[in-house]
Design an enzyme around this catalytic site. Structure first.
Site, short mmCIF file in Angstrom:
data_model
loop_
_atom_site.label_atom_id
_atom_site.label_comp_id
_atom_site.label_asym_id
_atom_site.label_seq_id
_atom_site.Cartn_x
_atom_site.Cartn_y
_atom_site.Cartn_z
N TYR A 101 0.85 -1.19 0.00
CA TYR A 101 0.00 0.00 0.00
C TYR A 101 0.89 1.24 0.00
O TYR A 101 1.90 1.28 0.71
CB TYR A 101 -0.88 -0.01 1.26
CG TYR A 101 -1.66 1.25 1.50
CD1 TYR A 101 -2.95 1.41 1.00
CD2 TYR A 101 -1.11 2.31 2.23
CE1 TYR A 101 -3.67 2.57 1.21
CE2 TYR A 101 -1.83 3.48 2.44
CZ TYR A 101 -3.12 3.61 1.93
OH TYR A 101 -3.82 4.74 2.14
N GLU A 187 -3.60 7.59 -3.90
CA GLU A 187 -3.54 6.36 -3.13
C GLU A 187 -3.47 5.16 -4.06
O GLU A 187 -4.19 5.10 -5.06
CB GLU A 187 -4.79 6.25 -2.25
CG GLU A 187 -4.79 5.02 -1.35
CD GLU A 187 -6.08 4.91 -0.55
OE1 GLU A 187 -7.16 4.76 -1.14
OE2 GLU A 187 -6.00 4.95 0.69
#
Ligand code: GDP
Ligand code: MN
Length: 382
Positions: A101, A187
């Site tokens: 991530y 993101e």
């Protein structure tokens, strides 16, 4: 402004972040052709401005162009969690060894950007953040200093050696997207490591600062790809701030503070707002008329509350605007009106003399909220 995944990935690619090969499809046949062009097996992904697609049937791994066609047909027909869907992204199917991530977002509380890298990623990142916050490395980046190699070393330090530079390059690319495209959020979840060792952005969430859109006409143009809510569209055309909510009372006010406190009062009175519309300062009769039309065109509205505090805005003009609007639209719900401030007396007199059957005058904000809530609840109970 939230971009679609495929639009975010185009920005990523422009700034050197590796992404899967993909083709946007607006119909089932186009999805089939896209899967064919990608070699057969593919991933079909619904394009909506919302996450949680992986868990909600919005991401489907398919083995053939026929399956891609069927998946796209279903997504376009069903929509996704109540949203209309007008396109899917068909991507090459890749062998994933590991999910990570990475994200950078504007941290308003410190006035800096906050970068994050996690050694675990995927659909349960929120849970990870709650249960093992130490698994996510965080690094503030002062905009006056910019991104430096030590930031990247700190962010990627928990990763195996061979991944540090690859992930560091992605974070550097994300920072470039954030700064040059005026994003407030970039993101990547998941950022994947493939079985051959490559690192790719498998998903993209990008939010562009609306206040900077004038500097990016090419991004502003991407809006034309979004399904349009007709009510919101009218409001935007008229330069009004309109927000759709889940309740039954339509709310019109002038100024964000007054509108917010009106929402609270309606809630206290036992109902909730169906929407709210801020007509801003200096609202003209025409703006009021358009506002009323916009709010009334929302089928969820069971009563309307107009709450105006006249400053630059004159209440007599507001009253005339309301009456003008009632000549253009025939409301089926009652409109509670509270006027205060500049020329309020005059405004109330105009409404009183017009004696319109759908207008209910109120003395105070509290009373207005109570009456609007009662009317909405009574209408809904019918
Ligand atoms: P989100 O749930 O809306 O964030 O959608 P994502 O784009 O993150 O996809 C959800 C999940 O689908 C990912 O975490 C992956 O596990 C899986 N997925 C997406 N694309 C591929 C792919 O190309 N290959 C494989 N094997 N899995 C994929
Ligand atoms: Mn995701």
């Amino acid at each position: 402004m939230d971009l679609y995944e495929h639009q975010g990935k185009e920005l990523f690619a422009k700034h050197g972040i590796p992404v899967p090969r993909g083709i946007v499809a607006e119909g089932p046949e186009a999805a089939r052709a896209a899967a064919e062009a990608l070699g057969g097996p593919a991933v079909v992904k619904v394009q909506v401005q919302a996450g949680g697609r992986g868990k909600g049937g919005g991401v489907v791994l398919v083995d053939s162009p026929e399956e891609a066609e069927a998946a796209a047909e279903r997504m376009l027909r069903e929509g996704f969690q109540g949203r209309r869907v007008n396109r899917v992204l068909v991507e090459e199917r890749l062998p994933i060894a590991r999910e990570l991530y990475a994200a950078i977002l504007l941290d308003r509380s410190t006035g800096t950007d906050l970068a994050m890298v996690s050694v675990e990623g995927g659909v349960d990142i929120e849970e990870l953040a709650r249960e093992r916050p130490e698994a996510i490395r965080r690094q503030h980046i002062d905009p006056e200093i910019g991104l430096h190699p030590y930031h990247l070393r700190r962010l990627t330090g928990a990763l195996p050696n061979e991944l540090r530079d690859l992930v560091g390059n992605v974070v550097a690319g994300l920072y470039e997207v954030l700064t040059t495209e005026d994003a407030t959020l970039v993101e990547v979840n998941p950022l994947v490591v493939l079985t051959d060792g490559r690192v790719l952005a498998l998903d993209a969430k990008v939010t562009i600062d609306d206040n900077a859109l004038y500097r990016h006409p090419e991004i502003e143009m991407l809006r034309s790809a979004f399904p349009i809510d007709p009510v919101e569209f009218r409001a935007r055309e008229a330069g009004l701030q309109y927000v759709k909510l889940d309740g039954r009372v339509g709310i019109i006010g002038n100024g964000a503070g007054l509108v917010m406190s009106t929402l609270d009062l309606v809630h206290q009175a036992g109902a909730d707002a169906a929407n709210f519309l801020d007509v801003g300062g200096g609202a003209s009769a025409d703006a009021i008329a358009t506002s009323l039309e916009v709010v009334l065109s929302d089928p969820a509205v069971r009563s309307v509350l107009v709450n105006i505090f006249g400053g630059i805005t004159r209440c007599d003009l507001v009253a005339r605007g309301l009456l003008e609007a009632l000549e253009r639209v025939q409301p089926t719900v009652r409109i509670v009106v509270r006027l205060d401030g500049t020329n309020a007396e005059e405004g109330r007199r105009i409404l009183r003399e017009a004696g319109h059957p759908m207008i209910v005058p109120a003395e105070t904000m509290l009373e207005a909220a109570r009456v609007a809530a009662e009317l909405a609840n009574a209408e809904a109970a019918r």
